[in-house]
Design an enzyme around this catalytic site. Sequence first.
Site, PDB file in Angstrom:
ATOM      1  N   LEU A   1      80.220  14.753  34.091  1.00 48.17           N
ATOM      2  CA  LEU A   1      79.534  15.392  32.963  1.00 48.17           C
ATOM      3  C   LEU A   1      79.514  14.512  31.718  1.00 48.17           C
ATOM      4  O   LEU A   1      79.387  15.000  30.601  1.00 48.17           O
ATOM      5  CB  LEU A   1      80.168  16.768  32.649  1.00 48.17           C
ATOM      6  CG  LEU A   1      80.142  17.767  33.806  1.00 48.17           C
ATOM      7  CD1 LEU A   1      80.887  19.049  33.428  1.00 48.17           C
ATOM      8  CD2 LEU A   1      78.699  18.113  34.200  1.00 48.17           C
TER       9      LEU A   1
ATOM     10  N   ASN B   1      77.207  12.515  30.869  1.00 50.87           N
ATOM     11  CA  ASN B   1      75.863  12.518  30.272  1.00 50.87           C
ATOM     12  C   ASN B   1      75.027  13.670  30.824  1.00 50.87           C
ATOM     13  O   ASN B   1      73.819  13.568  30.965  1.00 50.87           O
ATOM     14  CB  ASN B   1      75.195  11.160  30.562  1.00 50.87           C
ATOM     15  CG  ASN B   1      73.977  10.925  29.701  1.00 50.87           C
ATOM     16  OD1 ASN B   1      73.862  11.501  28.623  1.00 50.87           O
ATOM     17  ND2 ASN B   1      73.043  10.128  30.183  1.00 50.87           N
TER      18      ASN B   1
ATOM     19  N   LYS C   1      73.430   4.511  31.929  1.00 49.73           N
ATOM     20  CA  LYS C   1      72.036   4.084  32.107  1.00 49.73           C
ATOM     21  C   LYS C   1      71.291   3.719  30.821  1.00 49.73           C
ATOM     22  O   LYS C   1      70.076   3.528  30.851  1.00 49.73           O
ATOM     23  CB  LYS C   1      71.270   5.186  32.827  1.00 49.73           C
ATOM     24  CG  LYS C   1      71.219   6.485  32.047  1.00 49.73           C
ATOM     25  CD  LYS C   1      70.157   7.429  32.575  1.00 49.73           C
ATOM     26  CE  LYS C   1      69.968   8.602  31.641  1.00 49.73           C
ATOM     27  NZ  LYS C   1      68.916   9.502  32.017  1.00 49.73           N
TER      28      LYS C   1
ATOM     29  N   SER D   1      66.522   0.378  40.334  1.00 48.45           N
ATOM     30  CA  SER D   1      65.551   0.418  39.247  1.00 48.45           C
ATOM     31  C   SER D   1      64.605  -0.765  39.308  1.00 48.45           C
ATOM     32  O   SER D   1      64.980  -1.867  39.727  1.00 48.45           O
ATOM     33  CB  SER D   1      66.335   0.378  37.933  1.00 48.45           C
ATOM     34  OG  SER D   1      65.489   0.117  36.859  1.00 48.45           O
TER      35      SER D   1
ATOM     36  N   THR E   1      63.998  -2.341  36.929  1.00 43.91           N
ATOM     37  CA  THR E   1      64.593  -3.266  35.975  1.00 43.91           C
ATOM     38  C   THR E   1      65.102  -4.529  36.682  1.00 43.91           C
ATOM     39  O   THR E   1      65.231  -5.581  36.063  1.00 43.91           O
ATOM     40  CB  THR E   1      65.720  -2.536  35.188  1.00 43.91           C
ATOM     41  OG1 THR E   1      66.091  -3.334  34.079  1.00 43.91           O
ATOM     42  CG2 THR E   1      66.937  -2.282  36.013  1.00 43.91           C
TER      43      THR E   1
ATOM     44  N   TYR F   1      73.020  -3.402  31.738  1.00 47.54           N
ATOM     45  CA  TYR F   1      72.654  -2.281  32.606  1.00 47.54           C
ATOM     46  C   TYR F   1      71.851  -2.782  33.806  1.00 47.54           C
ATOM     47  O   TYR F   1      72.129  -2.434  34.962  1.00 47.54           O
ATOM     48  CB  TYR F   1      71.837  -1.240  31.818  1.00 47.54           C
ATOM     49  CG  TYR F   1      71.081  -0.310  32.732  1.00 47.54           C
ATOM     50  CD1 TYR F   1      71.754   0.688  33.432  1.00 47.54           C
ATOM     51  CD2 TYR F   1      69.712  -0.459  32.948  1.00 47.54           C
ATOM     52  CE1 TYR F   1      71.072   1.515  34.317  1.00 47.54           C
ATOM     53  CE2 TYR F   1      69.031   0.356  33.821  1.00 47.54           C
ATOM     54  CZ  TYR F   1      69.709   1.337  34.503  1.00 47.54           C
ATOM     55  OH  TYR F   1      69.032   2.143  35.378  1.00 47.54           O
TER      56      TYR F   1
ATOM     57  N   LYS G   1      72.570  -2.909  38.150  1.00 48.29           N
ATOM     58  CA  LYS G   1      71.715  -2.470  39.264  1.00 48.29           C
ATOM     59  C   LYS G   1      71.509  -3.627  40.251  1.00 48.29           C
ATOM     60  O   LYS G   1      71.552  -3.430  41.473  1.00 48.29           O
ATOM     61  CB  LYS G   1      70.368  -1.950  38.746  1.00 48.29           C
ATOM     62  CG  LYS G   1      70.468  -0.627  38.011  1.00 48.29           C
ATOM     63  CD  LYS G   1      70.929   0.506  38.923  1.00 48.29           C
ATOM     64  CE  LYS G   1      71.208   1.783  38.172  1.00 48.29           C
ATOM     65  NZ  LYS G   1      71.943   2.796  38.965  1.00 48.29           N
TER      66      LYS G   1
ATOM     67  N   PHE H   1      60.491   3.284  39.223  1.00 47.98           N
ATOM     68  CA  PHE H   1      59.767   2.845  38.035  1.00 47.98           C
ATOM     69  C   PHE H   1      60.093   3.872  36.926  1.00 47.98           C
ATOM     70  O   PHE H   1      61.264   4.142  36.727  1.00 47.98           O
ATOM     71  CB  PHE H   1      58.295   2.570  38.380  1.00 47.98           C
ATOM     72  CG  PHE H   1      58.208   1.237  39.096  1.00 47.98           C
ATOM     73  CD1 PHE H   1      58.747   1.071  40.372  1.00 47.98           C
ATOM     74  CD2 PHE H   1      57.710   0.116  38.464  1.00 47.98           C
ATOM     75  CE1 PHE H   1      58.775  -0.174  41.013  1.00 47.98           C
ATOM     76  CE2 PHE H   1      57.722  -1.135  39.090  1.00 47.98           C
ATOM     77  CZ  PHE H   1      58.254  -1.281  40.352  1.00 47.98           C
TER      78      PHE H   1
ATOM     79  N   ARG I   1      60.150  -3.535  20.454  1.00 41.91           N
ATOM     80  CA  ARG I   1      61.565  -3.221  20.708  1.00 41.91           C
ATOM     81  C   ARG I   1      62.182  -4.391  21.479  1.00 41.91           C
ATOM     82  O   ARG I   1      61.599  -4.853  22.465  1.00 41.91           O
ATOM     83  CB  ARG I   1      61.641  -1.925  21.528  1.00 41.91           C
ATOM     84  CG  ARG I   1      63.049  -1.510  21.897  1.00 41.91           C
ATOM     85  CD  ARG I   1      63.075  -0.132  22.530  1.00 41.91           C
ATOM     86  NE  ARG I   1      62.502  -0.103  23.880  1.00 41.91           N
ATOM     87  CZ  ARG I   1      62.490   0.978  24.667  1.00 41.91           C
ATOM     88  NH1 ARG I   1      63.000   2.126  24.222  1.00 41.91           N
ATOM     89  NH2 ARG I   1      61.960   0.928  25.859  1.00 41.91           N
TER      90      ARG I   1
HETATM   91  C1  WQD Z   1      58.576   3.146  27.967  1.00 42.23           C
HETATM   92  C2  WQD Z   1      57.590   2.498  27.028  1.00 42.23           C
HETATM   93  C3  WQD Z   1      58.587   1.397  25.161  1.00 42.23           C
HETATM   94  C4  WQD Z   1      60.187   4.936  23.201  1.00 42.23           C
HETATM   95  C5  WQD Z   1      63.281   2.746  31.288  1.00 42.23           C
HETATM   96  C6  WQD Z   1      64.769   2.809  31.334  1.00 42.23           C
HETATM   97  C7  WQD Z   1      65.293   1.708  32.161  1.00 42.23           C
HETATM   98  C8  WQD Z   1      64.632   1.688  33.518  1.00 42.23           C
HETATM   99  C9  WQD Z   1      63.177   1.734  33.442  1.00 42.23           C
HETATM  100  C10 WQD Z   1      65.980   2.908  35.058  1.00 42.23           C
HETATM  101  C11 WQD Z   1      58.033   1.140  26.540  1.00 42.23           C
HETATM  102  C12 WQD Z   1      57.729   2.553  24.691  1.00 42.23           C
HETATM  103  C13 WQD Z   1      59.544   4.091  24.089  1.00 42.23           C
HETATM  104  C14 WQD Z   1      59.643   5.103  21.893  1.00 42.23           C
HETATM  105  C15 WQD Z   1      57.860   3.591  22.481  1.00 42.23           C
HETATM  106  N1  WQD Z   1      65.014   2.847  34.266  1.00 42.23           N
HETATM  107  N2  WQD Z   1      58.414   3.438  23.736  1.00 42.23           N
HETATM  108  N3  WQD Z   1      58.484   4.422  21.573  1.00 42.23           N
HETATM  109  O1  WQD Z   1      61.771   0.719  28.628  1.00 42.23           O
HETATM  110  O2  WQD Z   1      60.418   1.166  30.674  1.00 42.23           O
HETATM  111  O3  WQD Z   1      62.881   1.614  30.584  1.00 42.23           O
HETATM  112  O4  WQD Z   1      62.767   2.774  32.591  1.00 42.23           O
HETATM  113  O5  WQD Z   1      66.635   2.009  35.403  1.00 42.23           O
HETATM  114  O6  WQD Z   1      66.622   1.915  32.260  1.00 42.23           O
HETATM  115  O7  WQD Z   1      65.292   2.762  30.027  1.00 42.23           O
HETATM  116  O8  WQD Z   1      61.276   3.112  29.423  1.00 42.23           O
HETATM  117  O9  WQD Z   1      60.815   5.241  28.320  1.00 42.23           O
HETATM  118  O10 WQD Z   1      62.286   3.567  27.138  1.00 42.23           O
HETATM  119  O11 WQD Z   1      59.862   3.092  27.378  1.00 42.23           O
HETATM  120  O12 WQD Z   1      56.825   3.001  22.136  1.00 42.23           O
HETATM  121  O13 WQD Z   1      60.188   5.816  21.044  1.00 42.23           O
HETATM  122  O14 WQD Z   1      57.489   3.312  25.857  1.00 42.23           O
HETATM  123  O15 WQD Z   1      58.435   0.307  24.290  1.00 42.23           O
HETATM  124  O16 WQD Z   1      56.911   0.335  26.461  1.00 42.23           O
HETATM  125  P1  WQD Z   1      61.531   1.564  29.795  1.00 42.23           P
HETATM  126  P2  WQD Z   1      61.128   3.825  28.035  1.00 42.23           P
END
Ligand code: WQD
Length: 343
Positions: free
Chosen positions: A35, A37, A87, A127, A129, A152, A156, A181, A298
């Site tokens: 628990l 998260n 994560k 992932s 990733t 992170y 993976k 994805f 970012r």
């Molecule tokens: C998606 C897009 C941001 C927030 C996630 C996980 C990572 C992996 C893959 C599991 C990006 C943009 C986001 C915001 C924005 N999963 N964005 N404003 O980065 O693909 O990664 O999925 O392993 O661990 O974190 O996903 O949802 O953070 O971002 O513009 O406030 O949305 O730049 O292009 P991401 P995300």
Amino acid sequence: MNGKVIVTGGTGYIGSHTAVELITAGFEVVIIDNLYNSDISVLDGIRSITGVTPKFYDYDLCDSQKLEEVFGAEGKVDAIIHFAAYKAVGESVRKPLEYYRNNLTSLMNLLEAMERHNTTALVFSSSCTVYGQPDTLPVTESSPVKDAASPYGYTKQAGEVIIRDTMASRPGQKAISLRYFNPIGAHPTAFIGELPRGVPENLVPYITQTAIGLREELKVFGTDYDTPDGSCIRDYLHVVDLAKAHVVALKRLLGGENKANYEVFNLGMGKGVSVLEAIAAFGKATGVRLNYSVTGRRAGDIEKIWADPSLANRELGWKAGISIEEAMETAWRWENKLKNKKS
Ligand code: WQD
């Protein structure tokens, strides 16, 4: 009953949706989750959907004694689906050792327990990733695994290697790594969904929290990328589609249909969607106008990535079919449900 499955991290976002699909498919689900998260109330959500409350252990997988207790109490366990892990990409950069210790110790403890207790099948939550920024798109399972952008991501990559090598040394066991994805959305009943702690890092919870008034505005992280509208591109898939892939992967292992004792599958829609398109999909699905503005990139973001899911389509007979609009609509329903619970 199809068999007994331990679902680690089963009260988490993807874990809880998978628990629902497993129960629906006739499996007995035993959840282990500390628990860290997630919330115990998720068990009520699972019961509301399926009529079954899974057995639950509030244990940390880094404690191998506790794991022994679970196996001792449960008797024969047919398979494990391993979700439990830290994560958050950003947090992992600040606390790398915590990520390596937690994510890898728990996995190694599980693999050792599997051998001791003769559990032969493992599905691992991996992932996209692991691909870093791919050179060619879409990515297939044979695309090179490149430098991960964060600790992170390395957990993976390392997790996959640990499983691959362990399976190579154990002829009687088998495993599948599923490379997700971007999972989004919530169960259509709105009994379970994503429960981010604090300020969400991911796009869709940030969108729904902004739309409901918890956040002032969504910041779009960069529109100066080399993409058609300048914003980043991802492959968003509905969490229920993703959950169902775990059931078919498990059945493949338990039914002996696997072609090797370690296999890897991409799980995505096979379609790239930009951040601005995702925002538009939310508006189209819900009729709600979203307050957003564009800000700088970012750190660590990958410009564009989407899956070639044809191996999973072909070998698992699985296809993600729920549209991004439906996903946004379910995420919005869930956000509203959370609001009503609080008020
Ligand atoms: C998606 C897009 C941001 C927030 C996630 C996980 C990572 C992996 C893959 C599991 C990006 C943009 C986001 C915001 C924005 N999963 N964005 N404003 O980065 O693909 O990664 O999925 O392993 O661990 O974190 O996903 O949802 O953070 O971002 O513009 O406030 O949305 O730049 O292009 P991401 P995300």
